[in-house]
Design a protein around this motif. Sequence first.
Motif, mmCIF file in Angstrom:
data_model
loop_
_atom_site.group_PDB
_atom_site.id
_atom_site.type_symbol
_atom_site.label_atom_id
_atom_site.label_comp_id
_atom_site.label_asym_id
_atom_site.label_seq_id
_atom_site.Cartn_x
_atom_site.Cartn_y
_atom_site.Cartn_z
ATOM 1 N N UNK A 142 0.499 -0.879 -0.099
ATOM 2 C CA UNK A 142 0.231 0.147 0.078
ATOM 3 C C UNK A 142 0.590 1.427 -0.060
ATOM 4 N N UNK A 143 1.672 1.052 0.640
ATOM 5 C CA UNK A 143 2.647 2.572 0.760
ATOM 6 C C UNK A 143 4.294 2.028 1.488
ATOM 7 N N UNK A 144 4.869 3.147 0.923
ATOM 8 C CA UNK A 144 5.880 2.900 0.964
ATOM 9 C C UNK A 144 6.958 4.585 1.435
ATOM 10 N N UNK A 145 7.740 4.352 2.550
ATOM 11 C CA UNK A 145 8.744 6.368 2.761
ATOM 12 C C UNK A 145 9.941 5.606 2.539
ATOM 13 N N UNK A 146 10.323 6.882 2.281
ATOM 14 C CA UNK A 146 11.705 7.346 2.254
ATOM 15 C C UNK A 146 12.398 8.120 3.583
ATOM 16 N N UNK A 147 13.110 8.113 4.455
ATOM 17 C CA UNK A 147 13.864 9.227 5.045
ATOM 18 C C UNK A 147 15.241 9.048 4.830
ATOM 19 N N UNK A 155 14.059 2.778 4.981
ATOM 20 C CA UNK A 155 12.662 2.883 3.687
ATOM 21 C C UNK A 155 11.906 1.917 4.559
ATOM 22 N N UNK A 156 10.606 2.353 4.843
ATOM 23 C CA UNK A 156 9.789 1.832 5.214
ATOM 24 C C UNK A 156 8.483 1.781 4.167
ATOM 25 N N UNK A 157 8.366 0.104 4.612
ATOM 26 C CA UNK A 157 6.505 -0.076 3.533
ATOM 27 C C UNK A 157 5.543 -0.693 4.658
ATOM 28 N N UNK A 158 4.526 -0.799 3.817
ATOM 29 C CA UNK A 158 3.283 -1.414 4.128
ATOM 30 C C UNK A 158 2.519 -1.775 3.485
ATOM 31 N N UNK A 159 1.977 -2.986 4.157
ATOM 32 C CA UNK A 159 1.763 -4.564 3.814
ATOM 33 C C UNK A 159 -0.355 -4.348 3.989
ATOM 34 N N UNK A 160 -0.714 -4.661 3.510
ATOM 35 C CA UNK A 160 -2.429 -4.428 3.961
ATOM 36 C C UNK A 160 -2.773 -6.027 4.139
ATOM 37 N N UNK A 161 -2.185 -6.598 3.545
ATOM 38 C CA UNK A 161 -1.682 -8.026 3.914
ATOM 39 C C UNK A 161 -0.998 -8.520 3.189
ATOM 40 N N UNK A 172 9.794 -8.234 0.163
ATOM 41 C CA UNK A 172 11.244 -7.786 0.740
ATOM 42 C C UNK A 172 12.081 -7.626 -0.418
ATOM 43 N N UNK A 173 12.695 -8.584 -1.313
ATOM 44 C CA UNK A 173 14.150 -8.306 -1.612
ATOM 45 C C UNK A 173 14.111 -7.016 -2.554
ATOM 46 N N UNK A 174 12.795 -7.364 -2.925
ATOM 47 C CA UNK A 174 12.271 -6.832 -4.277
ATOM 48 C C UNK A 174 12.268 -5.518 -4.387
ATOM 49 N N UNK A 175 11.275 -4.848 -3.018
ATOM 50 C CA UNK A 175 11.507 -3.766 -2.351
ATOM 51 C C UNK A 175 13.130 -3.157 -2.094
ATOM 52 N N UNK A 192 18.183 0.980 6.635
ATOM 53 C CA UNK A 192 17.644 0.115 6.801
ATOM 54 C C UNK A 192 16.240 -0.032 6.127
ATOM 55 N N UNK A 193 15.452 -1.272 6.083
ATOM 56 C CA UNK A 193 14.381 -1.418 5.714
ATOM 57 C C UNK A 193 13.249 -2.538 6.510
ATOM 58 N N UNK A 194 12.194 -1.527 6.457
ATOM 59 C CA UNK A 194 11.117 -2.139 7.822
ATOM 60 C C UNK A 194 10.219 -2.688 6.484
#
Length: 223
Positions: A142-147, A155-161, A172-175, A192-194
């Motif tokens: 759903x969502x990708x954010x970079x700081x 990098x932080x990503x959000x999956x609904x499912x 995860x490896x693709x993102x 880091x990747x969250x």
Amino acid sequence: MAIYIKKPSVRVAYEYLVEKILKDGEDMITEDGQRCRELRNTVIEITNPKLKSISPKYPLGKKAVEQYTNNLLYGSKNIFSYDYHERLFKYPVNNNEINQIEYIIDKLKEQPNSRRCVAITWQPDIDIEVSKKDYGSVPCLQFVQFLIRDNKLHQTVLFRSNDLMVAFVSNALGLIALGEKVAEEVGVDYGTYTHHSVSMHIYIDRDKDYIKKYFPDCLKYLE
């Protein structure tokens, strides 16, 4: 049940989470009648995402990771209800296309401390209608954010499912590959990747053979 884990690599996180979900997860029935064992709000911080070895216990293997990564970064010719590359690089709005990743790169170059470097995939005029039907798929991511903090890109990503057994490793490896691409363009190191999954789950009937083959010690949790 919400959990937070910190692991050095996707491989270690995957192997830990399979046992964790099978042992401590709760069973639920999906909209299409399949039984899942689920942990809600699972947050995984990968502290050294450069460690990209693929678990030998991941059923789909290296080829699936490579294909997912290529499709994410460069697009796919397959006809599907949605395409992550399109939603991130060519998000459709009023007959126009918005390259959200290009915006993020430009924004970070201009303002490294920005908290507005966000990309979304959900498109209500398409995905709500698909969700009303008994068929068709809507984006899990759903969502990708970079700081940028301490001159590193986080990098932080959000999956609904998120399907842990067959999808998480490729996701995860693709993102992470996407994050590395952004970091290179901006000119900073990748940090880091969250990975936050609202519903992290395993299809315990569908994937019982995988569990038996790769995680035999966990079969006791299905009895």
